[in-house]
Design a protein around this motif. Structure first.
Motif, PDB file in Angstrom:
ATOM      1  N   LEU A   1       0.840  -1.159   0.039  1.00 36.65           N
ATOM      2  CA  LEU A   1       0.068   0.212   0.024  1.00 36.65           C
ATOM      3  C   LEU A   1       0.735   1.276  -0.056  1.00 36.65           C
ATOM      4  O   LEU A   1       1.730   1.288   1.007  1.00 36.65           O
ATOM      5  CB  LEU A   1      -0.860  -0.101   1.247  1.00 36.65           C
ATOM      6  N   GLY A   2       0.777   2.184  -0.707  1.00 36.78           N
ATOM      7  CA  GLY A   2       1.574   3.352  -1.030  1.00 36.78           C
ATOM      8  C   GLY A   2       0.542   4.664  -1.271  1.00 36.78           C
ATOM      9  O   GLY A   2      -0.670   4.619  -1.312  1.00 36.78           O
ATOM     10  N   GLY A   3       1.396   5.559  -1.704  1.00 39.15           N
ATOM     11  CA  GLY A   3       0.573   6.806  -1.844  1.00 39.15           C
ATOM     12  C   GLY A   3       0.928   7.877  -0.433  1.00 39.15           C
ATOM     13  O   GLY A   3       1.053   7.507   0.565  1.00 39.15           O
ATOM     14  N   THR A   4       0.949   9.187  -0.892  1.00 35.29           N
ATOM     15  CA  THR A   4       1.226  10.075   0.107  1.00 35.29           C
ATOM     16  C   THR A   4       0.030  10.195   1.130  1.00 35.29           C
ATOM     17  O   THR A   4       0.284  10.027   2.468  1.00 35.29           O
ATOM     18  CB  THR A   4       1.237  11.514  -0.441  1.00 35.29           C
ATOM     19  N   VAL A   5      -1.208   9.945   0.798  1.00 30.58           N
ATOM     20  CA  VAL A   5      -2.259   9.966   1.701  1.00 30.58           C
ATOM     21  C   VAL A   5      -2.090   8.653   2.948  1.00 30.58           C
ATOM     22  O   VAL A   5      -2.609   8.974   3.846  1.00 30.58           O
ATOM     23  CB  VAL A   5      -3.795   9.812   0.874  1.00 30.58           C
ATOM     24  N   THR A   6      -1.524   7.351   2.355  1.00 31.55           N
ATOM     25  CA  THR A   6      -1.591   6.447   3.270  1.00 31.55           C
ATOM     26  C   THR A   6      -0.396   7.024   4.344  1.00 31.55           C
ATOM     27  O   THR A   6      -0.514   6.863   5.605  1.00 31.55           O
ATOM     28  CB  THR A   6      -0.967   5.249   2.356  1.00 31.55           C
ATOM     29  N   PHE A   7       0.948   7.212   3.794  1.00 31.19           N
ATOM     30  CA  PHE A   7       2.113   7.524   4.792  1.00 31.19           C
ATOM     31  C   PHE A   7       1.771   8.881   5.656  1.00 31.19           C
ATOM     32  O   PHE A   7       1.841   8.721   7.020  1.00 31.19           O
ATOM     33  CB  PHE A   7       3.235   7.949   3.916  1.00 31.19           C
ATOM     34  N   ALA A   8       0.955   9.943   4.896  1.00 27.19           N
ATOM     35  CA  ALA A   8       0.935  10.921   5.747  1.00 27.19           C
ATOM     36  C   ALA A   8      -0.355  10.889   6.697  1.00 27.19           C
ATOM     37  O   ALA A   8      -0.040  11.194   7.871  1.00 27.19           O
ATOM     38  CB  ALA A   8       0.226  11.943   4.768  1.00 27.19           C
ATOM     39  N   SER A   9      -1.185  10.168   6.494  1.00 27.67           N
ATOM     40  CA  SER A   9      -2.556  10.057   7.466  1.00 27.67           C
ATOM     41  C   SER A   9      -2.048   8.937   8.777  1.00 27.67           C
ATOM     42  O   SER A   9      -2.255   9.364   9.934  1.00 27.67           O
ATOM     43  CB  SER A   9      -3.598   9.226   6.874  1.00 27.67           C
ATOM     44  N   LEU A  10      -1.342   7.843   8.286  1.00 30.19           N
ATOM     45  CA  LEU A  10      -0.525   7.232   9.360  1.00 30.19           C
ATOM     46  C   LEU A  10       0.181   7.856  10.389  1.00 30.19           C
ATOM     47  O   LEU A  10       0.220   7.757  11.523  1.00 30.19           O
ATOM     48  CB  LEU A  10       0.150   5.703   8.712  1.00 30.19           C
ATOM     49  N   THR A  11       1.168   8.702   9.568  1.00 26.22           N
ATOM     50  CA  THR A  11       1.989   9.716  10.593  1.00 26.22           C
ATOM     51  C   THR A  11       1.203  10.520  11.542  1.00 26.22           C
ATOM     52  O   THR A  11       1.420  10.538  12.703  1.00 26.22           O
ATOM     53  CB  THR A  11       2.972  10.431   9.579  1.00 26.22           C
ATOM     54  N   VAL A  12      -0.039  10.903  10.828  1.00 25.52           N
ATOM     55  CA  VAL A  12      -0.726  12.084  11.715  1.00 25.52           C
ATOM     56  C   VAL A  12      -1.225  11.183  12.909  1.00 25.52           C
ATOM     57  O   VAL A  12      -1.270  11.715  14.184  1.00 25.52           O
ATOM     58  CB  VAL A  12      -1.724  12.627  10.896  1.00 25.52           C
ATOM     59  N   GLU A  13      -2.048  10.221  12.874  1.00 30.25           N
ATOM     60  CA  GLU A  13      -2.379   9.188  13.668  1.00 30.25           C
ATOM     61  C   GLU A  13      -1.360   8.961  14.481  1.00 30.25           C
ATOM     62  O   GLU A  13      -1.459   8.777  15.929  1.00 30.25           O
ATOM     63  CB  GLU A  13      -3.061   7.977  13.251  1.00 30.25           C
ATOM     64  N   HIS A  14      -0.009   8.537  14.294  1.00 27.98           N
ATOM     65  CA  HIS A  14       0.880   8.108  15.242  1.00 27.98           C
ATOM     66  C   HIS A  14       1.229   9.207  16.143  1.00 27.98           C
ATOM     67  O   HIS A  14       1.643   9.078  17.257  1.00 27.98           O
ATOM     68  CB  HIS A  14       2.159   7.586  14.453  1.00 27.98           C
ATOM     69  N   LEU A  15       1.106  10.474  15.611  1.00 26.66           N
ATOM     70  CA  LEU A  15       1.408  11.694  16.347  1.00 26.66           C
ATOM     71  C   LEU A  15       0.367  12.227  17.104  1.00 26.66           C
ATOM     72  O   LEU A  15       0.408  13.320  17.780  1.00 26.66           O
ATOM     73  CB  LEU A  15       1.861  12.807  15.449  1.00 26.66           C
ATOM     74  N   GLY A  16      -0.833  11.554  16.993  1.00 21.95           N
ATOM     75  CA  GLY A  16      -1.744  11.843  18.092  1.00 21.95           C
ATOM     76  C   GLY A  16      -3.217  12.374  17.616  1.00 21.95           C
ATOM     77  O   GLY A  16      -3.896  13.162  18.574  1.00 21.95           O
ATOM     78  N   LEU A  17      -3.244  12.883  16.367  1.00 21.49           N
ATOM     79  CA  LEU A  17      -4.330  13.621  15.838  1.00 21.49           C
ATOM     80  C   LEU A  17      -5.120  12.557  14.985  1.00 21.49           C
ATOM     81  O   LEU A  17      -4.591  12.052  14.102  1.00 21.49           O
ATOM     82  CB  LEU A  17      -3.690  14.863  14.954  1.00 21.49           C
ATOM     83  N   PRO A  18      -6.631  13.208  14.832  1.00 23.71           N
ATOM     84  CA  PRO A  18      -7.418  12.527  14.064  1.00 23.71           C
ATOM     85  C   PRO A  18      -7.178  12.746  12.660  1.00 23.71           C
ATOM     86  O   PRO A  18      -7.244  14.000  12.325  1.00 23.71           O
ATOM     87  CB  PRO A  18      -8.769  12.989  14.618  1.00 23.71           C
ATOM     88  N   ALA A  19      -7.037  11.714  11.604  1.00 25.73           N
ATOM     89  CA  ALA A  19      -6.628  11.968  10.415  1.00 25.73           C
ATOM     90  C   ALA A  19      -7.873  11.321   9.563  1.00 25.73           C
ATOM     91  O   ALA A  19      -8.694  10.439  10.055  1.00 25.73           O
ATOM     92  CB  ALA A  19      -5.496  11.457   9.982  1.00 25.73           C
ATOM     93  N   ALA A  20      -7.923  11.874   8.310  1.00 30.15           N
ATOM     94  CA  ALA A  20      -8.803  11.401   7.406  1.00 30.15           C
ATOM     95  C   ALA A  20      -8.300  11.692   5.948  1.00 30.15           C
ATOM     96  O   ALA A  20      -7.504  12.386   5.774  1.00 30.15           O
ATOM     97  CB  ALA A  20     -10.396  12.165   7.454  1.00 30.15           C
TER      98      ALA A  20
END
Length: 306
Positions: free
Chosen positions: A34-53
C-alpha cells in the motif's frame, strides 16, 4: 457517484485531511504494498496523536480492505475501475518508474462537507488526479493550514506508462492560495539541468509566492524558504533500509508540529527527526511514536545540536 464514507474519522471534522490517490506499489516479487502520500501522511498523523482522514478512489477490492489496513483513519472513498499502481525498476543505481494503472480524477463532490473545515488540509496528488481548482475549496484563513506536496503535478507518462518529469504549469496560480508547499529538491532537478543551484533558484522564486516552502534532500536534511531566504536543517542520523514514503512522513510531521507550535523552523527540525525513523524500516512500519521522537530530539539537544 461521489465518494462515500467507509470509515468515520475519530473527530468531526478531522484535525488533518489528506486528498489524493492511494496506490499499489509493485514489489520485486510481484506482490503489492500500500502506497501513496495519503497513506504515509495519514498514518503519521495518527501516530502523532491527531485524528486523520483521507479522500481517495480505488478499485473495489482495495476499498474493501482499507478499513482494516488503515484502522482509525477516516475514509471517504469512491469506487473506481482500477487502483493507481506504480512499478519501480532500478538500473545502474537509477530508478525508472512506471505507472501501470491510474484511478479516476478526484472531484470536489468526493470531499464530505463536514471534512472541508479540517484545520490542516494536505493536497497530495500522485498522478495529476487533483486539478488546480481543488485548491479553491479550502480558502486560507485563521486557524487553518492548507498545504500541498506537488510530486503528482510534476509527473507525466508515456504510452508504455513510463513516468517522466513535466513542469508544474499551474504553480504560479496555486502557490498564492497555499500556506505551505513541501517537496523534494530532486523533483526540480530535471528542470534545472541537474544543477542543485538552479533548483534552489526555482525554490527561492516559488517561495516569494507562498508563505512557507520546505525542500527536502534526503541525507542532506531540509531547507526552509521564506520570502526567498533559506534556512538549512541537518538530517538526523539513521540506518537507512527503505526510503519509500519518507518525504510524505516528513510533510505530515511538519504540518502537525506547525499547527501545534506555530514555529516553522522547529517544525522542520521535528519533521527531519520523524522522517529519520521512517527510513529505518520497510514501508509504513518505520513511522515512530511520539515518545520515540522525543527521545531522538533530546539526544540531539544533549549533544548541543539545533
Amino acid at each position: 457517484m461521489p465518494a462515500t464514507i467507509l470509515q468515520p474519522a475519530r473527530a468531526e471534522p478531522p484535525a488533518f485531511l489528506c486528498i489524493g490517490h492511494i496506490s499499489h506499489d509493485v514489489l520485486p516479487d510481484g506482490s503489492f504494498a500500500l502506497g501513496g502520500t495519503v497513506t504515509f501522511a495519514s498514518l503519521t498523523v495518527e501516530h502523532l496523536g491527531l485524528p486523520a482522514a483521507l479522500v481517495t478512489c480505488a478499485a473495489a477490492d482495495l476499498c474493501q480492505q482499507l478499513p482494516d489496513l488503515l484502522p482509525g483513519i477516516g475514509l471517504a472513498v469512491r469506487v473506481a475501475s482500477t487502483t493507481t499502481t506504480f512499478e519501480n525498476r532500478y538500473q545502474d543505481g537509477f530508478r525508472i518508474q512506471y505507472l501501470r494503472s491510474r484511478s479516476d480524477v478526484l472531484e470536489s463532490g468526493d470531499i464530505p462537507p463536514a471534512w472541508r473545515t479540517a484545520p490542516i488540509v494536505l493536497l497530495a496528488p500522485l498522478a495529476q488526479e487533483l486539478t488546480p481548482e481543488m485548491v479553491a475549496l479550502f480558502p486560507r484563513g485563521e486557524g487553518r493550514i492548507l498545504a500541498a506536496t506537488p510530486q503528482g503535478w510534476l509527473r507525466r507518462w508515456d504510452a508504455d506508462g513510463r513516468v517522466w518529469p513535466t513542469p508544474w504549469e499551474a504553480a504560479e496560480r496555486v502557490l498564492p492560495q497555499l500556506d505551505a508547499l513541501i517537496l523534494s529538491q530532486d523533483d526540480l532537478l530535471p528542470f534545472a539541468h541537474g544543477s542543485r543551484a538552479e533548483a534552489e533558484a526555482i525554490l527561492r522564486r516559488w517561495s516569494q509566492l507562498v508563505p512557507l516552502l520546505v525542500a527536502t534532500a534526503g541525507r542532506q536534511g531540509a531547507t526552509l524558504f521564506r520570502q526567498g531566504q533559506a534556512q538549512h536543517f541537518p538530517a538526523y542520523p539513521a540506518h537507512e533500509l527503505d526510503p519509500t514514503g519518507a518525504g510524505d512522513v516528513f510533510a505530515a510531521a511538519f504540518l502537525v508540529h506547525l499547527a501545534r507550535s506555530g514555529d516553522p523552523a522547529a517544525s522542520v527540525d521535528f519533521a527531519n527527526c520523524v522522517a529519520s525513523f521512517s527510513v529505518e524500516a520497510v514501508g509504513t512500519q518505520g513511522i515512530p511514536t511520539p515518545s520515540q521522537v522525543e527521545e531522538r530530539l533530546a539526544q540531539r539537544r544533549d549533544r548541543g545540536g539545533p
